[in-house]
Design a protein around this motif. Structure first.
Motif, PDB file in Angstrom:
ATOM      1  N   PRO A  40       1.049  -6.662  -4.745  1.00 17.37           N
ATOM      2  CA  PRO A  40       0.078  -7.449  -5.518  1.00 17.37           C
ATOM      3  C   PRO A  40      -1.328  -7.418  -4.920  1.00 17.37           C
ATOM      4  O   PRO A  40      -2.310  -7.424  -5.656  1.00 17.37           O
ATOM      5  CB  PRO A  40       0.658  -8.864  -5.520  1.00 17.37           C
ATOM      6  N   VAL A  41      -1.442  -7.357  -3.602  1.00  8.91           N
ATOM      7  CA  VAL A  41      -2.765  -7.298  -2.975  1.00  8.91           C
ATOM      8  C   VAL A  41      -3.457  -5.987  -3.339  1.00  8.91           C
ATOM      9  O   VAL A  41      -4.640  -5.966  -3.695  1.00  8.91           O
ATOM     10  CB  VAL A  41      -2.657  -7.477  -1.447  1.00  8.91           C
ATOM     11  N   ALA A  42      -2.726  -4.897  -3.294  1.00 10.56           N
ATOM     12  CA  ALA A  42      -3.291  -3.602  -3.665  1.00 10.56           C
ATOM     13  C   ALA A  42      -3.654  -3.574  -5.151  1.00 10.56           C
ATOM     14  O   ALA A  42      -4.674  -2.992  -5.536  1.00 10.56           O
ATOM     15  CB  ALA A  42      -2.315  -2.479  -3.342  1.00 10.56           C
ATOM     16  N   GLU A  48     -10.442  -5.033  -8.697  1.00  8.87           N
ATOM     17  CA  GLU A  48     -11.814  -5.285  -8.250  1.00  8.87           C
ATOM     18  C   GLU A  48     -12.615  -3.989  -8.202  1.00  8.87           C
ATOM     19  O   GLU A  48     -13.778  -3.960  -8.625  1.00  8.87           O
ATOM     20  CB  GLU A  48     -11.810  -5.963  -6.872  1.00  8.87           C
ATOM     21  N   GLU A  49     -11.998  -2.919  -7.705  1.00  7.97           N
ATOM     22  CA  GLU A  49     -12.679  -1.625  -7.658  1.00  7.97           C
ATOM     23  C   GLU A  49     -12.998  -1.125  -9.069  1.00  7.97           C
ATOM     24  O   GLU A  49     -14.074  -0.570  -9.314  1.00  7.97           O
ATOM     25  CB  GLU A  49     -11.824  -0.614  -6.907  1.00  7.97           C
TER      26      GLU A  49
END
Length: 78
Positions: A40-42, A48-49
């Motif tokens: 989930p963090v990735a 965002e990117e």
């Protein structure tokens, strides 16, 4: 007296449905579909990117419109 002429009940009838079991099953299926390697963090970092790329290189009119949407609360401030 027909059924359409029958008086309505004086008190509301309680009608409760507990969807807890169904919700837990749904969540289990979602997690199974995501797979064991889901990070989930990735995923959030990738989003965002993508947003950074989407809103980069705007011309003056696009930037003005973007700023107006941010000021109106339609888009989050970045």
């Amino acid at each position: 007296m027909s059924s359409s002429d029958a008086p309505l009940p004086a008190e509301p009838i309680a009608f409760d449905i507990d969807l807890t079991g169904h919700e837990m099953t749904r969540r289990a299926h979602v997690m199974a579909a995501l797979g064991d390697d889901w990070d989930p963090v990735a995923a959030l970092r990738g989003e965002e990117e993508a947003y950074d790329l989407l809103y980069s290189g705007l011309d003056a009119e696009q930037q003005r419109l973007y700023d107006a949407l941010v000021a109106a609360g339609v888009l989050p401030r970045r």
